[in-house]
Design a protein around this motif. Structure first.
Motif, PDB file in Angstrom:
ATOM      1  N   SER A  28      -2.911   1.070   4.052  1.00 46.57           N
ATOM      2  CA  SER A  28      -2.879   0.259   2.832  1.00 46.57           C
ATOM      3  C   SER A  28      -2.434   1.097   1.636  1.00 46.57           C
ATOM      4  N   LEU A  29      -3.048   2.248   1.465  1.00 43.65           N
ATOM      5  CA  LEU A  29      -2.664   3.097   0.336  1.00 43.65           C
ATOM      6  C   LEU A  29      -1.243   3.624   0.510  1.00 43.65           C
ATOM      7  N   GLY A  30      -0.890   3.932   1.769  1.00 42.86           N
ATOM      8  CA  GLY A  30       0.460   4.427   2.049  1.00 42.86           C
ATOM      9  C   GLY A  30       1.522   3.411   1.655  1.00 42.86           C
ATOM     10  N   LEU A  31       1.280   2.143   2.006  1.00 42.84           N
ATOM     11  CA  LEU A  31       2.249   1.096   1.642  1.00 42.84           C
ATOM     12  C   LEU A  31       2.356   0.959   0.126  1.00 42.84           C
ATOM     13  N   MET A  32       1.214   1.018  -0.551  1.00 43.83           N
ATOM     14  CA  MET A  32       1.243   0.912  -2.019  1.00 43.83           C
ATOM     15  C   MET A  32       2.008   2.082  -2.621  1.00 43.83           C
ATOM     16  N   ILE A  33       1.794   3.276  -2.044  1.00 43.94           N
ATOM     17  CA  ILE A  33       2.477   4.472  -2.569  1.00 43.94           C
ATOM     18  C   ILE A  33       3.987   4.342  -2.376  1.00 43.94           C
TER      19      ILE A  33
ATOM     20  N   THR B 159       1.048  -6.356   0.359  1.00 43.60           N
ATOM     21  CA  THR B 159       0.613  -6.179   1.757  1.00 43.60           C
ATOM     22  C   THR B 159      -0.404  -5.038   1.846  1.00 43.60           C
ATOM     23  N   GLY B 160      -0.121  -3.975   1.129  1.00 41.77           N
ATOM     24  CA  GLY B 160      -1.050  -2.842   1.114  1.00 41.77           C
ATOM     25  C   GLY B 160      -2.429  -3.259   0.618  1.00 41.77           C
ATOM     26  N   VAL B 161      -2.440  -4.055  -0.439  1.00 35.50           N
ATOM     27  CA  VAL B 161      -3.727  -4.527  -0.984  1.00 35.50           C
ATOM     28  C   VAL B 161      -4.445  -5.395   0.056  1.00 35.50           C
ATOM     29  N   LEU B 162      -3.660  -6.280   0.716  1.00 37.89           N
ATOM     30  CA  LEU B 162      -4.275  -7.175   1.719  1.00 37.89           C
ATOM     31  C   LEU B 162      -4.804  -6.376   2.920  1.00 37.89           C
ATOM     32  N   ILE B 163      -4.050  -5.367   3.326  1.00 31.28           N
ATOM     33  CA  ILE B 163      -4.486  -4.557   4.480  1.00 31.28           C
ATOM     34  C   ILE B 163      -5.801  -3.834   4.158  1.00 31.28           C
ATOM     35  N   PHE B 164      -5.972  -3.553   2.882  1.00 35.29           N
ATOM     36  CA  PHE B 164      -7.208  -2.880   2.456  1.00 35.29           C
ATOM     37  C   PHE B 164      -8.433  -3.684   2.898  1.00 35.29           C
TER      38      PHE B 164
ATOM     39  N   GLY C 198       0.879  -2.732   8.982  1.00 36.56           N
ATOM     40  CA  GLY C 198       1.620  -1.898   8.029  1.00 36.56           C
ATOM     41  C   GLY C 198       2.924  -1.391   8.617  1.00 36.56           C
ATOM     42  N   GLY C 199       2.859  -0.928   9.872  1.00 40.09           N
ATOM     43  CA  GLY C 199       4.058  -0.421  10.537  1.00 40.09           C
ATOM     44  C   GLY C 199       5.100  -1.516  10.712  1.00 40.09           C
ATOM     45  N   SER C 200       4.637  -2.715  11.110  1.00 42.15           N
ATOM     46  CA  SER C 200       5.579  -3.817  11.339  1.00 42.15           C
ATOM     47  C   SER C 200       6.228  -4.252  10.028  1.00 42.15           C
ATOM     48  N   VAL C 201       5.428  -4.371   8.973  1.00 40.94           N
ATOM     49  CA  VAL C 201       5.995  -4.787   7.676  1.00 40.94           C
ATOM     50  C   VAL C 201       7.061  -3.784   7.224  1.00 40.94           C
ATOM     51  N   SER C 202       6.743  -2.499   7.373  1.00 42.92           N
ATOM     52  CA  SER C 202       7.709  -1.467   6.973  1.00 42.92           C
ATOM     53  C   SER C 202       8.971  -1.555   7.821  1.00 42.92           C
ATOM     54  N   ALA C 203       8.783  -1.731   9.125  1.00 46.72           N
ATOM     55  CA  ALA C 203       9.946  -1.805  10.021  1.00 46.72           C
ATOM     56  C   ALA C 203      10.812  -3.015   9.672  1.00 46.72           C
ATOM     57  N   ILE C 204      10.169  -4.155   9.390  1.00 45.23           N
ATOM     58  CA  ILE C 204      10.939  -5.367   9.044  1.00 45.23           C
ATOM     59  C   ILE C 204      11.708  -5.140   7.732  1.00 45.23           C
ATOM     60  N   LEU C 205      11.031  -4.544   6.755  1.00 52.96           N
ATOM     61  CA  LEU C 205      11.706  -4.280   5.478  1.00 52.96           C
ATOM     62  C   LEU C 205      12.887  -3.331   5.667  1.00 52.96           C
TER      63      LEU C 205
END
Lengths: 463, 201
Positions: free
Chosen positions: A106-111, A14-19, A31-38
């Motif tokens: 994007s980078l935050g999600l990858m990290i 997802t991070g790569v795609l958001i890039f 990014g926020g929604s994906v994190s919240a769902i996870l």
């Protein structure tokens, strides 16, 4: 579906795609929604347990094999993942309000995905490599393409890279110590190696000089994220070490050394914070002081250690997010976070300045705010040693003086009248952050379900 | 015969690490780094299969290429050495001499503590670690800091290859090396290009 794919591969991809998404607003929401769902999945669906939904049975497998090594997330990791991705979603939702560049999400999600991999990888020592890769991914967040890299970034990269060999070597030596615990020479060498590795990772005194430098020369929101995400996972990594190697947690000398290092960080962080004239550097020293507090908890050798660590870590994420967001908003107006440049800003930016002060007070352990319950528990655990208690109080008092000085600078103006210059998104995010600080301070029992089950992650530490 | 070649690799490591320390020309530095990876290949293959060793060599050369291409594309770069000891070449040679003496002293004791590593492997690893740390200690120039980190990591990899042969570790170490190259390039480029739009602000 396996847990590592769900909480490592999916956020990374997802991070790569958001890039590829250029819009700041959409990337923050996605990014926020994906994190919240996870986070919600981690909270409600237990790993490695069959769940019947009507006629459909769902089960999240705990492990996958990758290049001959296993990545494993067990049932006990579920709550930890819920906390991590929940706090990460707050950071990502705040991106638009902070005006941070779109690649932050994007980078935050990858990290976050890489750091989650670091708690899943077996043997767990390989986490040192994943921590290093994550640290390198942070660099583009800290240094925008148009800005020349400062010395803080270079030192950060150097220290994180130096930590990795020490940790990997010490891990190899620790297996030798386990095989022959009576060999004092190997035990000492392994202890020194491990200590040096974690000193670099945790930025133990005097290796924390890059943190204030970084806060001065880089965007505050990105640095705040770094100061939240890396120490959180390093703490979990360190707890893993203590849990696995009994001689480590039973060594009084090592525990005293950890406690002493923590105490120096708490006291020096607080005292240095009181002497600063730059709001970013104040946040840096407050973060150092809190990292010291976590080391101090390690040194307590209490069965409540895991609970205390997470009681400190969870509010820490919220405090740093609120504080960094407020700093970002103020920096866009003032261009600099020196006292002389932010003087009287409370009239123009009441929401941001108030949120900053509340987050700062929460970090000092001020009553009614999120940081208070953990400080109270730590003080109670330290009542047997008044010397340590005195220096902890000195550090907290230093942070309190810093908060009062900041407040004085914010209200120091001849300008009459108040004006709300923050956007509605900024006000909403800041209000959410401050509300969270008060809720965690007034009703700390809402963390109880998490704190009851988290010790099962580190069974031996909780016995 | 193999032992002699190993010692030649150690000598090459000492020469390249010293050259990187005393010469400020980036072309010579990168050339020395490339040679260093060649010597590293030989020492690593004492314990790892040739395929895994060659992966390290290729990774290293890719890093050299990344840094070289970036540096080549930079104009108006101030090549002035920012080190405190800007002209102290003899001082740097003396530092490298100290590293060599420490290596000579420490190698046999490490061999006795961890039998089977091999004296040239230990010596090569220690020389690179020492050289890399000295490099980090005397410069603030971004490219030279990256070179120091890569040198230090190369030394660590030589030693670690003797005790850990997992593919995942080799892969992740390659990612770390490549990452350092890319991050180094990014840091060198940052601030050297003008803003494209107001949004960048």
């Amino acid at each position: 579906m396996s847990a590592p794919i769900l909480w490592i591969a999916i956020p990374f991809i997802t991070g790569v795609l958001i890039f590829l998404i250029s819009s700041e607003r959409y990337s923050a929401w996605v990014g926020g929604s994906v994190s919240a769902i996870l986070s919600l999945i981690a909270f409600f669906i237990p790993i490695d347990t069959a769940l019947l939904l009507g006629t459909v049975s769902i089960k999240i497998a705990p492990a996958i094999q990758f290049f001959g090594r296993s990545f494993e997330l067990n049932t006990a990791d579920g709550l930890l993942l819920a906390i991590i991705y929940g706090l990460a979603s707050l950071w990502f939702f705040g991106t638009e309000a902070s005006g941070t560049q779109s690649r932050f999400v994007s980078l935050g999600l990858m990290i976050v995905a890489l750091l989650t991999a670091s708690i899943a990888v077996e043997p767990f020592l390989y986490a040192a490599l994943l921590l290093e890769v994550a640290a390198m991914l942070v660099i583009p967040l800290l240094v925008p393409p148009y800005q020349k890299a400062g010395q803080g970034v270079v030192r950060f990269l150097t220290y994180q890279t130096l930590a990795m060999p020490f940790i990997l070597f010490s891990g190899w030596m620790l297996t030798g110590v386990e095989a022959s615990p009576s060999d004092l020479g190997t035990t000492l060498q392994a202890g020194v190696m491990l200590g040096l590795g974690f000193a670099f990772l945790f930025a133990v005194f005097p290796l924390y000089n890059w943190i204030p430098m970084l806060m001065e020369e880089t965007p505050p929101y990105a640095t705040g994220f770094l100061l939240w995400v890396l120490p959180t996972f390093i703490t979990i990594f360190a707890l893993g070490f203590l849990d696995r190697y009994s001689w480590l947690r039973n060594s009084p000398q090592l525990m005293s050394a950890i406690q002493f290092a923590g105490l120096i960080m708490v006291a020096s962080g607080g005292i240095f914070a009181a002497l600063q004239r730059h709001l970013g550097r104040m946040l840096a020293y407050a973060a150092i002081s809190q990292a010291g507090l976590i080391l101090l908890i390690f040194g307590l050798q209490s069965t409540q250690m895991v609970n205390l660590v997470f009681l400190t870590l969870i509010p820490r994420g919220l405090e740093l997010a609120t504080w960094a967001l407020a700093l970002s908003i103020l920096k866009r107006e003032a261009y600099s976070l020196q006292f002389s440049d932010v003087q009287g800003l409370s009239r123009k930016y009441p929401a941001a300045t108030a949120a900053l002060i509340f987050a700062h007070l929460s970090m000092t352990g001020f009553p009614l705010l999120a940081g208070f319950p953990s400080r109270l528990s730590i003080w109670q655990s330290l009542t047997t040693d008044l010397g340590i208690l005195f220096w902890v109080f000195a550090g907290m008092f230093g942070l309190l003086i810093a908060a009062i000085r900041t407040l004085a600078v914010f209200v120091m103006t001849e300008e009459p009248g108040w004006k709300l210059n923050e956007s509605w998104v900024q006000v909403t995010m800041l209000t959410l952050g401050v509300s969270g600080l008060f809720i965690l301070g007034l009703f700390p029992q809402i963390l109880q379900p998490l704190l009851t089950n988290l010790p099962s992650l580190f069974e031996k530490l909780s016995q | 015969m193999l032992e002699i070649v190993s010692w030649i690799a150690v000598a090459l490591i000492l020469a390249t690490a010293t050259a990187m320390l005393i010469d400020t020309d980036w072309r010579i530095n990168l050339g020395a780094l490339a040679l260093q990876y060649l010597a590293m290949l030989w020492l690593v293959t004492r314990h790892l299969p040739f395929a895994m060793g060659s992966a390290k060599l290729i990774t290293g050369w890719m890093v050299v290429a990344i840094l070289g291409m970036t540096r080549l594309g930079l104009t108006n770069v101030d090549d002035k050495e920012e080190s405190f000891f800007s002209q102290g070449q003899s001082f740097r040679i003396a530092l490298m001499g100290i590293v060599a003496i420490v290596t000579v002293g420490a190698t046999p004791s490490i061999e006795s503590a961890i039998p089977g590593l091999g004296l040239p492997v230990i010596a090569g690893g220690l020389l690179l670690i020492g050289g890399g740390i000295i490099h980090l200690g005397i410069t603030t120039n971004i490219m030279r800091v990256i070179l120091g980190l890569l040198t230090m990591l190369a030394g660590f990899e030589i030693l670690y290859a003797a005790i850990e042969s997992a593919i995942l570790v080799t892969g992740l170490l390659a990612v770390v090396n490549l990452g350092l190259g890319v991050v180094g390039s990014y840091l060198m480029l940052a601030g050297s290009t003008p803003l494209e739009s107001e949004e960048d602000l």
